[in-house]
Design an enzyme around this catalytic site. Sequence first.
Site, PDB file in Angstrom:
ATOM      1  N   THR A 138       1.023  -1.063   0.053  1.00  0.00           N
ATOM      2  CA  THR A 138      -0.113   0.106  -0.035  1.00  0.00           C
ATOM      3  C   THR A 138       0.923   1.291   0.152  1.00  0.00           C
ATOM      4  O   THR A 138       1.889   1.194   0.518  1.00  0.00           O
ATOM      5  CB  THR A 138      -0.901  -0.066   1.405  1.00  0.00           C
ATOM      6  OG1 THR A 138      -1.853  -0.821   0.900  1.00  0.00           O
ATOM      7  CG2 THR A 138      -1.528   1.329   1.508  1.00  0.00           C
ATOM      8  N   VAL A 149     -14.020  -2.821   2.013  1.00  0.00           N
ATOM      9  CA  VAL A 149     -13.307  -1.510   2.059  1.00  0.00           C
ATOM     10  C   VAL A 149     -12.452  -1.359   3.207  1.00  0.00           C
ATOM     11  O   VAL A 149     -12.973  -1.580   4.291  1.00  0.00           O
ATOM     12  CB  VAL A 149     -14.004  -0.329   1.642  1.00  0.00           C
ATOM     13  CG1 VAL A 149     -13.422   1.021   1.800  1.00  0.00           C
ATOM     14  CG2 VAL A 149     -14.814  -0.659   0.255  1.00  0.00           C
ATOM     15  N   GLY A 150     -11.202  -1.033   2.942  1.00  0.00           N
ATOM     16  CA  GLY A 150     -10.135  -0.862   4.223  1.00  0.00           C
ATOM     17  C   GLY A 150     -10.370   0.454   4.896  1.00  0.00           C
ATOM     18  O   GLY A 150     -11.194   1.295   4.476  1.00  0.00           O
TER      19      GLY A 150
HETATM   20  N1  ASP Z   1      -4.557  -0.630   5.000  1.00  0.00           N
HETATM   21  C1  ASP Z   1      -4.976  -1.243   3.781  1.00  0.00           C
HETATM   22  C2  ASP Z   1      -6.353  -1.887   4.042  1.00  0.00           C
HETATM   23  O1  ASP Z   1      -6.729  -2.307   4.848  1.00  0.00           O
HETATM   24  C3  ASP Z   1      -3.887  -2.343   3.462  1.00  0.00           C
HETATM   25  C4  ASP Z   1      -2.513  -2.225   3.601  1.00  0.00           C
HETATM   26  O2  ASP Z   1      -2.072  -0.987   4.021  1.00  0.00           O
HETATM   27  O3  ASP Z   1      -1.483  -2.837   3.334  1.00  0.00           O
HETATM   28  O4  ASP Z   1      -6.960  -1.892   3.052  1.00  0.00           O
END
Ligand code: ASP
Length: 312
Positions: free
Chosen positions: A182, A211-212
């Site tokens: 990310t 959705v994150g």
């Molecule tokens: N925070 C992102 C999500 O949960 C994933 C990540 O940061 O690797 O979609």
Amino acid sequence: MSEAGDLTIKMISVDPSSRGYALVIHGGAGGQVEQLSETQRGRYAAGLADAFQAGESILAAGGSALDAVCASVVSLEDNPLFNAGLGAALTATGEAELDAAVMTGDGHAGAIAVSRHVKNPIRAARKVLEDTDHVLLVAPSRPLADSWGLDTVDPSYFVTEVRQAQLADVRSELLAASRHGTVGAAALDSRGQVAAATSTGGMVNQSDGRVGDTPVIGAGTYARNGVVAVSCTGEGESFIEGVVAHDISARVRYLKAPLADAVGDTITTELRSRGANGGIIAVGADGRVVVAYNSDAMFAAYRENGEVITLA
Ligand code: ASP
């Protein structure tokens, strides 16, 4: 919930420079970096250095924090190594569903979730910020993206063989769901404005439609002039439940906490307490840069004593 690791907080805090602007970027936080070869790590470092340069050159020329964070994130979205744009992590059914957000310190934000057609999701998030009355759009259509004048692609553009193999490994439980990749950026420009941007494909093997934290303003992305700009990466559900980016801002704004203390205390109270891990980058109103994570490793780039430092 978390990958292997003891959730110890690693903290980097860089004093403000005399340049009058500041930038920090990240390429995700997680474990299993030791499985990468020196050559692979070198590629991540080069990608981070390029993206840092893309944003910093804008700031050095007197450009805005908004332009800088978007330029850095576009560079990382176009790099298939990172989990954003081309080469994003895939959902359980092998789809790329992209989330992105951008916020400026004057209190305005734009975000998209479950995006499948816009080549650079962060550009769509910026369109939401600048060209609509909304903050968050889900599944922006191709005609809408066309009407914004953005490059669109077939959804298959985002899907790489490496990510398909990763999904297969995770689904057959050969591999823990590593989350490196990310991307995000936080900046202060020479006019004292801050901005933050984050972009992701989410977590490998996530449910379709999940959705994150990335596009949730105050969770994975937040900016407020005179206070801080923050971009997060990690187990998104915990960042949402802990409203992590805003929690950091509130500590600085109301408690007058030094930025590194604010970030460290938020990780302790909102992530570690949930058994979650991840990483945070932040730029303070004075140009202090903080990189902190309680995962095993984090990919990031920033400048210290005149030198660009890459963590990879
Ligand atoms: N925070 C992102 C999500 O949960 C994933 C990540 O940061 O690797 O979609």
